[in-house]
Design a protein around this motif. Structure first.
Motif, mmCIF file in Angstrom:
data_model
loop_
_atom_site.group_PDB
_atom_site.id
_atom_site.type_symbol
_atom_site.label_atom_id
_atom_site.label_comp_id
_atom_site.label_asym_id
_atom_site.label_seq_id
_atom_site.Cartn_x
_atom_site.Cartn_y
_atom_site.Cartn_z
ATOM 1 N N LEU A 53 -17.620 3.764 2.758
ATOM 2 C CA LEU A 53 -16.285 4.260 3.082
ATOM 3 C C LEU A 53 -15.974 5.532 2.303
ATOM 4 C CD1 LEU A 53 -14.200 0.951 3.188
ATOM 5 C CD2 LEU A 53 -15.180 2.219 5.113
ATOM 6 N N LEU A 54 -16.379 5.577 1.036
ATOM 7 C CA LEU A 54 -16.158 6.784 0.236
ATOM 8 C C LEU A 54 -16.931 7.968 0.808
ATOM 9 C CD1 LEU A 54 -16.274 5.400 -3.424
ATOM 10 C CD2 LEU A 54 -14.282 6.281 -2.202
ATOM 11 N N GLY A 55 -18.154 7.709 1.280
ATOM 12 C CA GLY A 55 -18.940 8.782 1.872
ATOM 13 C C GLY A 55 -18.286 9.353 3.113
ATOM 14 N N TYR A 56 -17.807 8.478 3.999
ATOM 15 C CA TYR A 56 -17.152 8.956 5.217
ATOM 16 C C TYR A 56 -15.815 9.619 4.896
ATOM 17 C CZ TYR A 56 -20.412 6.959 8.587
ATOM 18 O OH TYR A 56 -21.526 6.695 9.342
ATOM 19 N N GLN A 57 -15.132 9.138 3.867
ATOM 20 C CA GLN A 57 -13.845 9.734 3.513
ATOM 21 C C GLN A 57 -14.006 11.178 3.057
ATOM 22 O OE1 GLN A 57 -12.997 10.289 -0.023
ATOM 23 N NE2 GLN A 57 -11.092 11.307 0.580
ATOM 24 N N ALA A 58 -15.070 11.441 2.261
ATOM 25 C CA ALA A 58 -15.284 12.789 1.738
ATOM 26 C C ALA A 58 -16.190 13.626 2.629
ATOM 27 C CB ALA A 58 -15.894 12.704 0.338
ATOM 28 N N ASN A 59 -16.820 12.989 3.643
ATOM 29 C CA ASN A 59 -17.796 13.670 4.513
ATOM 30 C C ASN A 59 -18.977 14.226 3.734
ATOM 31 O OD1 ASN A 59 -14.960 14.705 6.262
ATOM 32 N ND2 ASN A 59 -16.491 13.347 7.146
ATOM 33 N N VAL A 60 -19.235 13.656 2.555
ATOM 34 C CA VAL A 60 -20.347 14.114 1.733
ATOM 35 C C VAL A 60 -20.671 13.027 0.712
ATOM 36 C CG1 VAL A 60 -18.909 15.206 -0.043
ATOM 37 C CG2 VAL A 60 -21.220 16.054 0.370
ATOM 38 N N PHE A 61 -21.949 12.935 0.355
ATOM 39 C CA PHE A 61 -22.342 12.063 -0.748
ATOM 40 C C PHE A 61 -22.704 12.936 -1.935
ATOM 41 C CE2 PHE A 61 -25.769 10.331 -3.353
ATOM 42 C CZ PHE A 61 -25.167 9.187 -3.835
ATOM 43 N N SER A 62 -22.023 12.713 -3.053
ATOM 44 C CA SER A 62 -22.288 13.444 -4.283
ATOM 45 C C SER A 62 -22.326 12.445 -5.421
ATOM 46 C CB SER A 62 -21.214 14.501 -4.531
ATOM 47 O OG SER A 62 -21.475 15.226 -5.715
ATOM 48 N N TYR A 63 -23.352 12.551 -6.272
ATOM 49 C CA TYR A 63 -23.570 11.518 -7.283
ATOM 50 C C TYR A 63 -22.452 11.472 -8.321
ATOM 51 C CZ TYR A 63 -25.032 14.873 -10.875
ATOM 52 O OH TYR A 63 -25.057 15.878 -11.798
ATOM 53 N N GLU A 64 -21.645 12.545 -8.457
ATOM 54 C CA GLU A 64 -20.583 12.535 -9.460
ATOM 55 C C GLU A 64 -19.561 11.430 -9.223
ATOM 56 O OE1 GLU A 64 -21.545 15.236 -7.898
ATOM 57 O OE2 GLU A 64 -22.069 16.795 -9.366
ATOM 58 N N ARG A 65 -19.489 10.903 -8.016
ATOM 59 C CA ARG A 65 -18.530 9.837 -7.716
ATOM 60 C C ARG A 65 -19.072 8.460 -8.065
ATOM 61 N NH1 ARG A 65 -15.580 10.790 -1.990
ATOM 62 N NH2 ARG A 65 -13.987 9.612 -3.100
ATOM 63 N N PHE A 66 -20.343 8.371 -8.464
ATOM 64 C CA PHE A 66 -20.964 7.064 -8.674
ATOM 65 C C PHE A 66 -21.677 7.010 -10.024
ATOM 66 C CE2 PHE A 66 -20.904 8.041 -4.122
ATOM 67 C CZ PHE A 66 -20.131 6.982 -3.652
ATOM 68 N N THR A 67 -21.030 7.526 -11.037
ATOM 69 C CA THR A 67 -21.626 7.567 -12.369
ATOM 70 C C THR A 67 -21.378 6.267 -13.121
ATOM 71 O OG1 THR A 67 -19.641 8.513 -13.358
ATOM 72 C CG2 THR A 67 -21.261 10.056 -12.448
ATOM 73 N N VAL A 68 -22.028 6.154 -14.274
ATOM 74 C CA VAL A 68 -21.816 4.996 -15.146
ATOM 75 C C VAL A 68 -20.357 4.910 -15.572
ATOM 76 C CG1 VAL A 68 -22.370 4.034 -17.409
ATOM 77 C CG2 VAL A 68 -24.201 4.931 -15.954
ATOM 78 N N PHE A 69 -19.724 6.052 -15.806
ATOM 79 C CA PHE A 69 -18.325 6.041 -16.224
ATOM 80 C C PHE A 69 -17.437 5.407 -15.158
ATOM 81 C CE2 PHE A 69 -20.138 9.685 -18.555
ATOM 82 C CZ PHE A 69 -19.886 9.253 -19.852
#
Length: 659
Positions: free
Chosen positions: A527-543
């Protein structure tokens, strides 16, 4: 450059690992706590030192003394104000307290300092020295020497001084040591101060070598745990040897990470492979040893946060649907986007509730599972796979990864499992999500627009779809909580041995919890990927993983409704949008960390249980005002003697204790 030269260059990083590991070992020996904030302490101390030396123009000596004093006071304050109150609390409460400190220090660094990565002037001489025909900077050797000297000093103190003997006595039996007149509080305060001072030394000395980077220094805790584990959290000498060895091996591996070769060399070539090595050591060590954390004679009277059955299983979803639709069709685009992020965050938080709140398996890798789902969404959608099938497949692939990560739970649990899942999340971040061979040269992948039956969904239509998915997941998880399977899961959470004695297959429940939670997280990542129309690793960090479990704990990690607070507090969600509107977006981590430090002490069951707490207090007041009728008292006592359909007697069933 030769292998020897790379190995000697790795002494700098290895020395920092060794110093941080010494602090971890000291804190664990004194209080039995795994300090996940050790890297964050090194980070904030480094910023304090270089702000004093470079920005204010102080000389090295006063800057060093003030920095060490700052670290010692920080350790004392954190122990006396937080960890002392949690001394007899469950492992989960103490782990999330250190995670809260990590987020708080990360947020404070962002607010107080310029966190742009830079390389400060070295603190110690960095002239080149010739060893066995290769040239090596002296600062690497000095850092390694400092770690060795401090390890020898700590080993001697632990064996030949009264304080050292007291630490060993408390580690063996806290109750017995207390009866002998030793003070666990005093020993705890000293060890936390010592651990933070060692972290400060590591951060200050490493920054000129590896760079002053807030996130990189904070994440040092992952490889440092590998060194401490190899030392079994008991031996200072082994911790230093392991830290130095890991640093040298990481450095040598840089010789092969950029080399081209056969297809199978993909496993060790490419970005992040060297950084992932210590995390892989943690996972393998746990799997093959089963237990590397030494047992301690602690007095633990606490319990896990309560898991109340949902009270509004019909009205709740209907109200959520109505409120959600009103918001979707009335919100401005920026708020609508934040609302979709909140929905995805709620789904990821539900995955935390299912695996940690219901089954008691401490997982710090939920956002990594979401990242797997988001990455597969980008790859599948651009390949022309239909939208609905992409979402489902993304969840299934995340489920498979979740099962693999959950396999160590069959041998380890508690803090050991937290280390394994944190290491898995770290590996995903540095070696999978940031790999250009998967993301492309730009560091991200486009996600094709969502469409159903050839009709592209508008932002509003996609938000409605996300709302329906989230409500469905919450309804199913609520039904699971009140079912026979849910009661058995809670039995596993409360006491695995008792659950096994009652005929429950504990292994199956653990793996099922990881599978269900990973699937939900994977769908949330999609859902996050479709919401942003892009996959970027900064959204899925350990933090982000740590932030999710922190917010879920604040909301109530044992309840479905508790995940609402985690969704609201997700990075980029509605709370972030509210802060951004007021120009306060940099305060997000500070608020999250500070709120958890308060919540874990004052209301460890979470905000979602406040209504239950009020009802309990009113009930106690009513009972204390006069004797209850015998029939009513018998009716209240009867359920405790009943046996459920799943065969669990009242003595084995998880009960809801009074607040």
């Amino acid at each position: 450059m030769s292998v020897l030269q790379f190995a000697l260059l790795g002494l700098g990083l290895g020395g920092a690992y060794a110093l941080l590991a010494l602090g971890l070992v000291a804190i664990y020996r004194g209080t039995g706590v795994l300090n996940f904030s050790q890297g964050a302490v090194a980070m904030i101390s480094a910023y304090v030192f270089f702000a004093l030396r470079d920005d204010l123009g102080w000389s090295v000596l006063p800057s060093s003394l003030v920095t060490l004093a700052f670290a010692a006071v920080l350790g004392l304050a954190f122990y006396l104000l937080v960890m002392r109150q949690l001394r007899n609390s469950p492992v989960l409460a103490r782990i999330v307290a250190t995670l809260a400190l990590l987020l708080l220090l990360q947020g404070l660094a962002t607010l107080l300092f310029d966190v742009q990565t830079r390389t400060p002037v070295p603190v110690v001489p960095s002239d080149q020295i010739n060893i066995f025909g290769v040239s090596v900077p002296t600062d690497r050797l000095i850092l390694a020497a400092v770690a060795i000297i401090l390890a020898v000093a700590l080993a001697m103190l632990s064996r030949r001084t009264r304080v050292g003997l007291a630490v060993r006595a408390i580690s063996d039996s806290e109750k017995g040591a207390s009866l002998s007149g030793l003070s666990p509080v005093l020993i705890g305060a000293l060890t936390w101060a010592l651990g933070f001072v060692l972290a400060a030394v590591a951060g200050v000395m490493l920054s000129p070598i590896a760079g002053l980077d807030a996130k990189a220094l904070t994440l040092l805790v992952v490889p440092v745990f590998a060194a401490a584990l190899l030392a079994r959290f008991t031996s200072f000498g082994v911790a230093v040897v392991a830290g130095l060895g890991l640093g040298m091996v990481e450095s040598v591996l840089q010789l092969v990470t950029g080399a081209e070769g056969s297809w199978y060399t993909w496993l060790w070539t490419g970005p992040g492979r060297t950084q992932a090595l210590p995390a892989l050591v943690v996972i393998l060590a746990m799997i093959f040893s089963g237990r590397l954390l030494p047992a301690r004679g602690e007095v633990v009277r606490g319990r896990l946060p309560i898991s109340l059955p949902p009270r509004y299983r019909v009205i709740g979803p209907v109200a959520a649907l109505v409120i959600g639709l009103v918001f979707i069709y009335s919100a401005r685009p920026s708020w609508l986007s934040a609302g979709v992020v909140t929905l995805a965050g709620f789904l990821i938080a539900l995955s935390v509730v299912s695996v940690t709140g219901f089954v008691g398996q401490i997982s710090l890798a939920q956002v990594a599972f979401a990242g797997i789902g988001g990455m597969m969404t980008a790859l599948l959608s651009t390949a022309g796979v239909p939208f609905l099938l992409v979402v489902a497949l993304s969840g299934v692939i995340a489920l498979v990864v979740g099962l693999l990560v959950g396999l160590p739970s069959l041998r380890v649990r508690g803090p050991s499992l937290a280390l394994v899942t944190l290491s898995a999340a770290f590996i995903c971040q540095v070696a999978v999500f940031s790999d250009g061979r998967l993301l492309g040269s730009k560091g991200f992948n486009r996600v094709a627009p969502a469409s159903i039956f050839g009709h592209e969904l508008s932002d509003t239509g996609f938000a409605v779809f996300a709302l329906l998915i989230v409500i469905l997941a919450a309804v199913l998880l609520s039904a699971l909580r009140v079912s026979t399977l849910g009661r058995r899961a809670l039995a596993v959470r409360e006491n695995e041995s008792a659950a096994a004695a009652a005929g429950i297959n504990v292994k199956h429940f653990k793996l099922a919890a990881f599978a269900i939670s990973a699937f939900m997280a994977g769908v949330g990542g999609s859902l996050l990927g479709y919401q942003a129309n892009v996959f970027s690793y900064e959204r899925f960090t350990v933090f982000e993983s740590l932030n999710v479990i922190v917010m879920a704990y604040i909301g109530g990690i044992g309840m479905v409704s508790g995940a609402i607070f985690a969704g609201l507090g997700a990075g980029g969600g509605l709370f972030s949008q509210l802060l951004a509107t007021g120009g306060l977006d940099d305060y997000h981590l500070v608020i999250a960390g500070g709120a958890l430090l308060i919540s874990v002490q004052l209301h460890p069951d979470g905000l979602a249980s406040l209504a239950h707490t009020i009802r309990e207090r009113r009930g106690r007041g009513t009972r204390e005002s006069g004797p209850a009728p015998q029939a009513e008292a018998a009716a209240r006592a009867e359920p405790a003697r009943q046996t459920d359909d799943d065969g669990l007697s009242g003595s084995l069933k998880p009960s809801v204790p009074s607040q």
